[in-house]
Design a protein around this motif. Structure first.
Motif, short mmCIF file in Angstrom:
data_model
loop_
_atom_site.label_atom_id
_atom_site.label_comp_id
_atom_site.label_asym_id
_atom_site.label_seq_id
_atom_site.Cartn_x
_atom_site.Cartn_y
_atom_site.Cartn_z
N GLU A 106 67.62 -36.18 87.94
CA GLU A 106 69.00 -35.70 87.98
C GLU A 106 69.08 -34.18 87.79
O GLU A 106 69.83 -33.68 86.95
CB GLU A 106 69.85 -36.42 86.93
N LEU A 107 68.28 -33.46 88.57
CA LEU A 107 68.22 -32.01 88.49
C LEU A 107 68.94 -31.40 89.69
O LEU A 107 68.84 -31.91 90.81
CB LEU A 107 66.76 -31.52 88.47
N ALA A 108 69.67 -30.33 89.44
CA ALA A 108 70.36 -29.62 90.52
C ALA A 108 69.34 -28.89 91.38
O ALA A 108 68.42 -28.25 90.87
CB ALA A 108 71.37 -28.63 89.94
N LEU A 109 69.49 -28.97 92.70
CA LEU A 109 68.53 -28.36 93.60
C LEU A 109 68.66 -26.85 93.64
O LEU A 109 67.66 -26.13 93.63
CB LEU A 109 68.70 -28.91 95.02
N ARG A 110 69.89 -26.35 93.66
CA ARG A 110 70.12 -24.95 93.95
C ARG A 110 70.33 -24.13 92.69
O ARG A 110 70.77 -24.63 91.66
CB ARG A 110 71.32 -24.78 94.88
N GLY A 111 70.03 -22.83 92.83
CA GLY A 111 70.29 -21.88 91.77
C GLY A 111 71.45 -20.98 92.15
O GLY A 111 72.01 -21.07 93.24
N SER A 118 64.71 -13.27 94.11
CA SER A 118 65.34 -13.80 92.91
C SER A 118 64.29 -14.32 91.94
O SER A 118 63.29 -14.93 92.35
CB SER A 118 66.32 -14.93 93.28
N LYS A 119 64.51 -14.09 90.64
CA LYS A 119 63.59 -14.58 89.62
C LYS A 119 63.90 -16.03 89.22
O LYS A 119 63.07 -16.68 88.59
CB LYS A 119 63.67 -13.68 88.39
N ASN A 120 65.10 -16.50 89.55
CA ASN A 120 65.47 -17.88 89.22
C ASN A 120 66.21 -18.48 90.42
O ASN A 120 67.42 -18.65 90.41
CB ASN A 120 66.35 -17.90 87.97
N PRO A 121 65.47 -18.82 91.49
CA PRO A 121 66.11 -19.27 92.73
C PRO A 121 66.58 -20.72 92.71
O PRO A 121 67.22 -21.17 93.64
CB PRO A 121 65.00 -19.09 93.76
N GLY A 122 66.25 -21.47 91.69
CA GLY A 122 66.63 -22.88 91.64
C GLY A 122 65.41 -23.78 91.57
O GLY A 122 64.28 -23.38 91.87
#
Length: 400
Positions: A106-111, A118-122
């Motif tokens: 149940e993790l979100a795909l996108r950042g 980007s350092k945190n793209p998802g």
């Protein structure tokens, strides 16, 4: 070489390549409009492998295909094409595995920022990057853009992969529903991340003596009227082929909103006009919450207790400086309640404050003693510290 002109693009195209669906985009999609170098481009295109293959394919229309036996170049092209198809299927399988991993936990795909630097793209892009480090084929696919059909990291590709996965899941549920003896639907209203209202539709059914519960979809009706909500619910039921055997639907469960549970014009009444066996059942969890809330709020001290309890979580969440102090001392956040109906958040707040009461008082003392704190912050911190040391507050904290 046969030429064809387009008066819209004002350019020349290769008639043979157009018919054979050649991959030479300059002569099939863009067109040649440069007349100065036109003769040289025609000469170069006439001798190109793509044009020659297209010309041979065009000349063989209506004849026996013996190219696989006679032309080694043609056989080589088929082999290369099949290799590319196998490679793309392999890459696609890896991307689907990453999506299945996110769905499993149940993790979100996108950042918030999916740019290349980007350092945190998802999570999805991070998983693909991690798999690329372990898989040389996937790494080569990502790094060498000239050899790929799709990269597979854009939100468009993600949506195009999620939709068939969702359809496969629904097809499985449809097959189980066709074998089930009894069905029931649950519909409730919630809000998404943009704070927009939407309906959640869940189907419960009995299959081989086991009760199964499946999430079907989020539905956003045109309005909150009984007509539009009913239309949205009936539409989703038709997608699941429930209308083919309407006698199977024996129950419908909603909350206590009049538009849902009204006996004369509510959603449950209108659904029963189509599914006559769908008896209405009130949401018992919602009923229990309302009963308990009405009982406890009848006591003035209890109302004061929950008001002050909510004030503690609000006080720390409204400031990054206060949150930093809370993280340093308590090492745990105090849950806030986004909606009053989500009563489980209140119990989580009670448990957290009860367990870390002394640490929270220490945080408030540090905020009061901090020279950077303004008068308003000191005033609120002093008041909350007094509540945490008050006998009545501590009694109800222990009680709940």
């Amino acid at each position: 070489m046969q030429l064809s002109g387009c008066e819209v693009k004002n350019a020349f195209f290769c008639f043979t390549c157009l018919l054979t669906n050649s991959t030479d985009s300059a002569w099939t999609e863009t067109g040649i409009a440069d007349l100065k170098n036109f003769h040289a481009k025609v000469k170069k295109h006439n001798s190109s492998e793509k044009h020659l293959n297209g010309f041979i394919e065009f000349s063989m229309l209506g004849k026996v295909d013996i190219m696989c036996q006679l032309d080694s170049a043609y056989r080589r092209n088929i082999k290369t094409y099949n290799e590319n198809v196998s490679k793309n299927r392999y890459i696609l399988g890896k991307l689907i595995d990453c999506i299945k991993f996110c769905g499993k936990f149940e993790l979100a795909l996108r950042g918030h920022d999916e740019t290349e630097d980007s350092k945190n793209p998802g999570i999805f892009r991070g998983l693909v990057s991690l798999m690329a480090e372990l898989d040389c084929v996937l790494k080569q696919h990502i790094e060498r853009s000239e050899n790929r059909v799709f990269l597979g990291l854009s939100k468009t590709i993600q949506n195009e992969l999620l939709e068939p996965i969702y359809e496969v899941c629904l097809s499985l549920v449809r097959s189980e529903l066709s074998k089930a003896n009894f069905l029931a639907i649950e519909v409730d209203e919630t809000t998404d991340c943009a704070n927009l209202s939407q309906l959640v539709l869940i189907i419960r059914y009995e299959l081989l003596g086991q009760i199964n519960e499946r999430f079907i979809s989020f539905v956003r009706p045109k309005s909150h009227s009984a007509d539009d909500v009913t239309a949205a619910v009936l539409c989703e039921l038709e997608k699941m082929n429930v209308h083919e055997t309407p006698e199977k639907l024996i129950a419908q469960c909603y909350d206590g909103a009049p538009v849902m549970s009204g006996h004369k014009s509510g959603v449950q009444t209108r659904v029963r006009e189509v599914y006559r066996n769908a008896h209405f059942i009130h949401c018992y969890a919602h009923q229990l919450n309302l009963i308990v809330e009405r009982c406890v709020t009848g006591n003035k001290q209890v109302r004061i207790f929950f008001s002050n309890l909510e004030g503690i979580s609000t006080f720390f969440s409204r400031s990054s400086t206060r949150t930093a102090i809370l993280d340093e001392v308590v090492k745990k956040r105090i849950p806030t309640c986004p909606q009053s109906i989500r009563w489980n958040f209140k119990s989580r707040s009670v448990i957290t404050v009860y367990k870390y009461q002394k640490e929270i008082v220490e945080c408030l003392e540090r905020i009061i003693d901090d020279d950077a704190s303004d008068y308003k912050t000191i005033n609120k911190a002093t008041g909350l510290k007094g509540f945490l040391q008050d006998e009545d507050f501590l009694f109800w904290l222990n009680f709940f």
